[in-house]
Design an enzyme around this catalytic site. Sequence first.
Site, PDB file in Angstrom:
ATOM      1  N   SER A 322      -1.725   8.615  -2.893  1.00  0.00           N
ATOM      2  CA  SER A 322      -0.648   8.322  -1.647  1.00  0.00           C
ATOM      3  C   SER A 322       0.536   8.730  -1.822  1.00  0.00           C
ATOM      4  O   SER A 322       0.880   8.162  -0.431  1.00  0.00           O
ATOM      5  CB  SER A 322      -0.344   6.387  -2.486  1.00  0.00           C
ATOM      6  N   HIS A 362      -6.608  -7.101  -0.401  1.00  0.00           N
ATOM      7  CA  HIS A 362      -6.686  -7.127   0.831  1.00  0.00           C
ATOM      8  C   HIS A 362      -5.170  -8.136   1.939  1.00  0.00           C
ATOM      9  O   HIS A 362      -5.098  -8.626   2.088  1.00  0.00           O
ATOM     10  CB  HIS A 362      -7.549  -8.367   0.635  1.00  0.00           C
ATOM     11  N   CYS A 376      -1.528   0.863   1.344  1.00  0.00           N
ATOM     12  CA  CYS A 376      -2.640   0.417   2.326  1.00  0.00           C
ATOM     13  C   CYS A 376      -3.589   1.384   2.079  1.00  0.00           C
ATOM     14  O   CYS A 376      -3.803   2.517   3.498  1.00  0.00           O
ATOM     15  CB  CYS A 376      -2.664  -0.197   3.406  1.00  0.00           C
TER      16      CYS A 376
END
Length: 615
Positions: A322, A362, A376
């Site tokens: 990431s 989520h 995300c």
Amino acid sequence: MSVIHTPRKPELDARLLAFPAVMGSLLGVLFLRLWYFQVVKASELQERADASRQKPIAQPAPRGLIYDRNGLLVAGVRPEITVTVKPAEIKKNPWIIDKLAEILKVDPKRLTKKLAATPWPGQLPMPIYTGASIEAGTRIAEAGDDLPGVSVETQAMRYYPDSTSFTHVLGYVGMPDQKELTRIVKAGLTPPEYVGKAGVEKSFETDLMGAAGAEYVEIDAKQHPLRVVGRDNAIPGKQLVLSLDANLQKFATDLMAKNKYVGGIAAVDPSNGEILCLVSSPTFDQNLFDGGISTDDWTALQGNPSNPMMDRAIAGTYSPGSTFKVVTTLAAYETGKFDPNMRVSCDGGYKIGRRFIRCLGHHGSINFRTALEKSCNVYFNTLGRAVGEDALRKAALELGLNEKTGIEIGQESAGLVPTEEWVAKHRKPPTWYVGDTLNFSIGQGETRATPLQMANLYAQVGNNGTSYRPHLVRALRNPVDKSEQPVKPQILHEIAATPEFWAVMREALVNVVDHGTAQRGKISGVEWAGKTGSTEFQHGKKTHAWFVGFAPAEQPKIAICVLIEDAGHGGDFSAPIAKEIVQRYLDSLKPKAPSANSLTNPSASAALSGKPIAR
């Protein structure tokens, strides 16, 4: 009638005239020749005669000292005991080698090999072993006639005050092999007895080695030394001033060792590319190579499953995970598809065909700032698919991936960006899939980077698009007059983007540390920016843990990358390590408080000294 004959003068034979003429000419030539040698060439012939009775004995030059950025010595020289022998005596008494090997506790073959390399035979002493213990040196010195032709002396040798924290950066020294000898001779230099074998010691060999001196010894016809007739002093090697902060280097090394972490740390100054800290863990002791590493120690290093001889900070390549998402962001900006207010809905993952790329949670409907803060995958998968693989490749290359940074020491890896050329060469058929683009956009798949590359990439982000070539040496210093030759920073990459773009990126990275995935990296009183990453590398293993960032967020003084292998989430393991290192460095930049007994008041100081106070 009688006939009277008048006597005639004898006729001269030409041969009788030629003989004295030739002899006279030869004598004249001989006279002139003798005059030429005895008068014209007398001084030169005298010098040559003297030289034929002299032998030079090399006097090694002290190796150049190496300091950190604050003037702390990290590589010095100190006297060590050197054992010398007279080759002629060894030839007559070969048992001496075995006796010396027993006292020195080394393999006799090592001494024999050194003896075979001697450039002169006879009774002139030559060094055969350096680094003898005081006990061994004393035994040899006291042996006297029991070890004919053997003596001990001292010689300036390299030593490292901290022999573990700088191992991969400094390297070590050892006896030169044939390849190194050839290289040094081709450069027009006299090879020293010891040369740099790795790291800075090797890269700056010609600067550090200095110029050897010589002691001229008069000898007789049997090669016995008579007296010293002259001496050329050795010139010490140049001194190096490193960009490293020695205290920070040791602190980071100890942090990794204390936690038994395997990985690499790189920290640079974004404003000029100076490397502040470069650590590979585990490390090893440079002193193992002092005087030549033993077979057992070499085997142990080579057989260690943690591979301590590998420099993970510059040669270890890992999927950036990431931390790569800033590259995807730049690609979106350059293609006109970056809108920080664009919202993407995350329901736990990105579905492509039968594959489902999981997200960390989520997140619902999120914009760019929240997406980077929460890391995300769905948001950046969506962004990466929109811009395409070509834009991702272009942005990655502009930020310095897929190429070596150019750091002075060798063994650096270029990492990997899966370009079109790479796909054509390594895939049969050479097909690129949508799934590849999705992996690429979140730093997974084929992409690889080193900790130093990632530290410099984030330095470029913190520096509004400009990066400098990382370098370890700030200056070369003349050991005599202390004059310095500074190393000028070199711009490595520049990206033309608006200040607004960099401000949005910086704000989002600050959010990551303040209340995102890197909260364990928060530093009281310091606003700084960073990104975590966790990359899978082997089924059943924990992920590699990344943290990359820069501090302070505005006008950063340090950019850092911490990579820990097989650890877990970057926010849990790498971010806390980065926090301690950054806090330590920023604290070191603060003005030092005056000591309690120092005089800071000029009036009081002047009053005590009796001098008038300037107004």
